[in-house]
Enzyme design. Structure first.
Site, PDB file in Angstrom:
ATOM      1  CG  HIS A  95       8.238  11.534  -5.557  1.00 18.63           C
ATOM      2  ND1 HIS A  95       7.921  11.175  -4.266  1.00 18.63           N
ATOM      3  CD2 HIS A  95       8.053  10.412  -6.303  1.00 18.63           C
ATOM      4  CE1 HIS A  95       7.559   9.911  -4.244  1.00 18.63           C
ATOM      5  NE2 HIS A  95       7.635   9.420  -5.452  1.00 18.63           N
ATOM      6  CD  GLU A 117       5.865   9.750  -9.987  1.00 15.55           C
ATOM      7  OE1 GLU A 117       5.362   8.635  -9.734  1.00 15.55           O
ATOM      8  OE2 GLU A 117       7.052  10.036  -9.745  1.00 15.55           O
ATOM      9  CG  HIS A 118       2.816  10.228  -5.339  1.00 14.37           C
ATOM     10  ND1 HIS A 118       2.451   9.208  -4.488  1.00 14.37           N
ATOM     11  CD2 HIS A 118       4.119  10.000  -5.650  1.00 14.37           C
ATOM     12  CE1 HIS A 118       3.480   8.400  -4.288  1.00 14.37           C
ATOM     13  NE2 HIS A 118       4.511   8.868  -4.981  1.00 14.37           N
ATOM     14  CD  GLU A 125       7.807   6.415  -3.093  1.00 13.27           C
ATOM     15  OE1 GLU A 125       8.572   6.522  -4.066  1.00 13.27           O
ATOM     16  OE2 GLU A 125       6.628   6.837  -3.098  1.00 13.27           O
TER      17      GLU A 125
END
Length: 443
Positions: A68, A71-72, A148
């Protein structure tokens, strides 16, 4: 009965034109990138999705959450473009772009006018092998990820409970790790680890490009060769083992109590195979229909028996997705009514499982469940993005995109006896994990 047959006939008629247009054109570049194309000329748009076959199901401690995090970073700069340029160029052309991380894959997509497809390919090819890992950008994105996690997992008590339940249900599988990562791992994650993960998994041979829309397949293959063909080939990492070490380790129970929880909640999860791990694909489709029988709309068994019938629950649902790379869960989630306790609710849920095992489902009920699945399939296939997601998920989990074209055949092959047999085989106490969320003690 006559009305139901008429609805089924109309539904299958609507499937027919889609099936004719469902041909998938396949091409593989010399560097290993797989390209899948489906034509859909009903609109002037195209969905372009690049799927990397890596997600949280490939991770281990202490680097959970790394997929993840990468991905950022993919939305930051490359060797040829500055931070934010990717999104700005897509927006200038009136398109949309975003990404997602899941257990088995990380996906990046653009929805554009069909004549702007080349821009998406040019940008994706650039960041496939020329991403820049800037320390300041990394620190900023890690702050975003911390926030998040706080909003999605740490604040809602139901999410915290589900995180603990999942970690208990998957004893030896990396599916036990949250996709966003454990908090302690996020606190120590280092930039060089992200770069190593990117170099390890972001290779053409570990990716599938899916393009669906108003395009000509040969033109898409030409553009893919022009832009992605320049990406250096690197050998893909072998995919981790897909089966649980012990699929029937014995019944496990977990109970958590949070002061900010207001309503109790019950989770049941059975360790079951996916389409990728099942010895017989028919077992996965039988489990899919079992979940549909339990929770396929207002007339399904759980809402009918537990909510409107006995009133033991205010809500009750079941879920199973056969599209997974590893062994997965057949899950039930319910909330008790105000005057009911979790013991009664658990007994009611188990009774519904027992009913699947002891009573062959009536043909008419099975037909309704199949009709609902076909209706959902028609809806999912109606837009280019839905078709691209369908093909990408199957390709990324090792099941193979060809399975998309067998869906109706596989579903129709499931008999009442097959559902009963699958329930008897897989929905057993030795495969079960029970999770309970309890509100805090009142003063």
């Amino acid at each position: 009965m006559a009305l139901r047959r008429l609805l089924t006939t109309l539904l299958l008629a609507s499937l027919a034109p889609l099936a004719a247009a469902d041909r998938v054109h396949h091409h593989e570049l010399d560097n290993g990138l797989t390209v899948l194309v489906q034509e859909d000329h009903r609109g002037g748009v195209v969905a372009s999705m690049l799927w990397y076959h890596v997600g949280s199901g490939h991770e281990h401690r202490p680097i959970t959450g790394i997929s993840h995090a990468v991905e950022h970073m993919m939305f930051k700069g490359t060797e040829t473009r500055e931070t934010g340029e990717f999104a700005r160029q897509i927006a200038r052309e009136g398109g949309q772009t975003n990404a997602f991380t899941a257990r088995d894959f990380t996906g990046y997509f653009q929805l554009l006018a069909a004549d702007r497809l080349e821009l998406a390919m040019e940008l994706e090819a650039d960041r496939m092998h020329q991403l820049v890992f800037d320390p300041e950008e990394f620190q900023r994105e890690m702050q975003v990820i911390h926030e998040e996690r706080r909003q999605r997992v740490d604040d809602p008590p139901e999410a915290r409970a589900f995180e603990r339940f999942t970690a208990t249900a998957h004893m030896a599988s990396p599916y036990r790790h949250p996709i966003i990562g454990w908090q302690r791992d996020l606190d120590r994650l280092r930039l060089e680890e992200l770069e190593a993960w990117y170099q390890r998994w972001y290779t053409p041979s570990n990716a599938t490009l899916v393009v669906v829309g108003a395009v000509e397949p040969e033109r898409v293959f030409e553009l893919a060769e022009r832009h992605f063909g320049e990406v250096p080939a690197r050998e893909a990492e072998p995919q981790p083992e897909g089966r649980e070490i012990d699929a029937a380790p014995g019944e496990r129970r977990i109970e958590v109590r949070f002061d900010d929880a207001r309503v109790p909640m019950l989770f049941l999860g059975y360790n079951v195979p996916s389409l990728a791990t099942a010895a017989d694909p028919g077992d996965a489709y039988a489990l899919l229909l079992a979940a549909e029988l339990l929770d396929g709309g207002r007339s399904a068994r759980l809402p009918e028996a537990l909510v409107r019938g006995s009133g033991v629950a205010t809500s009750a649902s079941a879920g199973y997705s056969p599209v997974a790379r590893l062994d997965t869960l057949f899950s039930l989630v319910a909330r008790p009514a105000d005057d009911q306790d979790l013991d009664d609710l658990e007994s009611a849920l188990r009774e519904q499982i027992h009913r699947l095992q002891e009573e062959p489902v009536a043909d008419s009920e099975l037909e309704r469940a199949m009709t609902r699945l076909f209706a959902a399939e028609v809806y999912a296939r109606d837009a280019p993005m839905g078709r691209a997601q369908r093909l990408g998920r199957l390709a990324s989990t090792g099941i193979g995109w060809e399975e998309a074209q067998r869906f109706e055949e596989r579903v129709r092959a499931v008999s009442p006896e097959a559902i009963q047999r699958a329930a008897e085989t897989y929905l057993q106490p030795e495969r079960l994990t029970v999770g309970r969320l309890l509100p805090g003690e009142e003063d």
